[in-house]
Design an enzyme around this catalytic site. Structure first.
Site, mmCIF file in Angstrom:
data_model
loop_
_atom_site.group_PDB
_atom_site.id
_atom_site.type_symbol
_atom_site.label_atom_id
_atom_site.label_comp_id
_atom_site.label_asym_id
_atom_site.label_seq_id
_atom_site.Cartn_x
_atom_site.Cartn_y
_atom_site.Cartn_z
ATOM 1 N N HIS A 86 -56.942 36.194 -28.625
ATOM 2 C CA HIS A 86 -55.522 36.279 -28.994
ATOM 3 C C HIS A 86 -54.635 36.228 -27.749
ATOM 4 O O HIS A 86 -53.846 37.133 -27.479
ATOM 5 C CB HIS A 86 -55.242 37.549 -29.799
ATOM 6 C CG HIS A 86 -54.023 37.437 -30.671
ATOM 7 N ND1 HIS A 86 -53.869 38.117 -31.846
ATOM 8 C CD2 HIS A 86 -52.872 36.711 -30.527
ATOM 9 C CE1 HIS A 86 -52.704 37.834 -32.397
ATOM 10 N NE2 HIS A 86 -52.071 36.974 -31.610
ATOM 11 N N ARG A 120 -52.430 32.634 -36.845
ATOM 12 C CA ARG A 120 -52.595 33.926 -37.500
ATOM 13 C C ARG A 120 -54.021 34.049 -38.028
ATOM 14 O O ARG A 120 -54.556 33.104 -38.605
ATOM 15 C CB ARG A 120 -51.623 34.087 -38.681
ATOM 16 C CG ARG A 120 -50.161 34.086 -38.290
ATOM 17 C CD ARG A 120 -49.764 35.383 -37.610
ATOM 18 N NE ARG A 120 -48.356 35.363 -37.238
ATOM 19 C CZ ARG A 120 -47.896 34.868 -36.093
ATOM 20 N NH1 ARG A 120 -48.730 34.327 -35.220
ATOM 21 N NH2 ARG A 120 -46.603 34.914 -35.818
ATOM 22 N N GLU A 172 -59.158 41.884 -36.094
ATOM 23 C CA GLU A 172 -58.892 42.184 -34.685
ATOM 24 C C GLU A 172 -58.714 43.694 -34.535
ATOM 25 O O GLU A 172 -58.085 44.332 -35.390
ATOM 26 C CB GLU A 172 -57.631 41.454 -34.213
ATOM 27 C CG GLU A 172 -57.780 39.938 -34.199
ATOM 28 C CD GLU A 172 -56.574 39.237 -33.579
ATOM 29 O OE1 GLU A 172 -55.837 39.877 -32.797
ATOM 30 O OE2 GLU A 172 -56.377 38.051 -33.873
#
Length: 316
Positions: free
Chosen positions: A290, A243, A272
């Site tokens: 990611h 995370r 992000e």
């Protein structure tokens, strides 16, 4: 007839299962700001990490009976509120564990052999400074025999531990909750062996690990902030495929610049999809966008598992 919106997509195998069960599956992406006006056309929605299903959206769309998350975390869903409203929430925590674990080791190998920096410089300097680069990257280390600290010992943490033990690493692990340190290792050819990791406190992992990988849920503040980074074994390597926000990014840059941290590897970021310039340009950080669960095999497992959960719920 049940209509489902797969707003962040779904693997064809999962879509086929749902359609065979009589569902209408729509894979068009509806922008987040348009969902309150359009989601009520559907009975269910599946998401990954991009689409957010918050309280306001749930209030605006009382027709929604189920929210499915293709992946592990449900940070982008107000789970408790959904359940209060009688909306079922499902995720697929086991389907992507191996894919994320393999990415962790891709980053670890990159860090210990300077691949991230070498791949940047070889196209520019490879013809003119080959021997200089060879000398610069000649101080790599092996993972075998080193200590890997795992923060968060759920499904992904356990998969990482199995791979680490297979490489001959010592593994110490910390989790907020008690866990079983024993592991079943599959060595190929049907051969299975038992192994175990050493349980440790957060402080012990921080101070004794040669490498640390994070696999915890989202928390309100960084698990590794400036204070924790200062306590790490000097020269540690850090990996975060879990995370964004678990590592204080600005403090990490300082630790990399000082040599306290030898390299870092990030698949997730504070901001992000626009990570900080200091992060994406740093020569000691290995970067991916990611993609921890983004393998063909994981996506098929996620799609099939999620489809079966949805079918089972509506059949009731």
């Amino acid at each position: 007839m049940i209509k489902l919106l797969a707003n962040d997509g779904i693997d064809p195998a999962g879509k086929a299962l749902l359609e065979a069960a009589g569902f209408v599956v729509d894979t068009v992406n509806i922008p987040q700001d348009e969902l309150p006006a359009r989601l009520n056309e559907y009975d269910a929605i599946t998401v990954r990490s991009a689409t957010k299903v918050r309280k306001a959206l749930l209030d605006a769309c009382p027709n929604i009976k189920l929210v499915g998350r293709g992946g592990v975390g449900v940070d982008n869903i107000d789970v408790d509120y959904a359940k209060e409203k009688g909306v079922a929430v499902f995720n697929t925590p086991a389907a992507s564990s191996r894919s994320v674990a393999e990415l962790v080791f891709g980053h670890l190998f990159s860090g210990v052999r300077f691949l991230q920096d070498s791949n940047r410089k070889m196209p520019v300097e490879g013809n003119t400074k080959f021997n200089d680069l060879k000398k610069a990257y000649a101080k790599g280390v092996e993972l075998g025999g080193k200590t890997l600290g795992i923060l968060g010992f759920g499904r992904i943490g356990r998969e990482v531990a199995k791979m680490a033990i297979g490489l001959g690493m010592d593994v110490i692990a910390y989790d907020l909750f008690p866990f079983n340190p024993e592991l079943d290792l599959e060595l190929g050819g049907g051969l299975k062996v038992k192994a175990s990791v050493k349980t440790a406190t957060l402080e012990e992992v921080i101070k004794n690990s040669d490498f640390i990988t994070l696999h915890t849920p989202f928390i309100d503040k960084a698990l590794l902030g400036a204070e924790e980074l200062a306590q790490l074994k000097k020269g540690v390597g850090l990996v975060n495929c879990s995370r964004g926000g678990l590592i204080d990014e600005l403090a990490l840059v300082d630790a990399l610049n000082s040599g306290q941290v030898s390299f870092a590897a990030l698949d997730v970021y504070d901001n992000e999809p626009t990570p900080r310039a200091e992060i994406i340009t740093h020569p000691k950080i290995s970067l991916t966008p990611h993609i921890g669960a983004a393998t063909n095999e994981a996506q098929e497992r996620i799609g099939v598992e999620l489809a079966n959960l949805i079918i089972g719920y509506f059949k009731k």
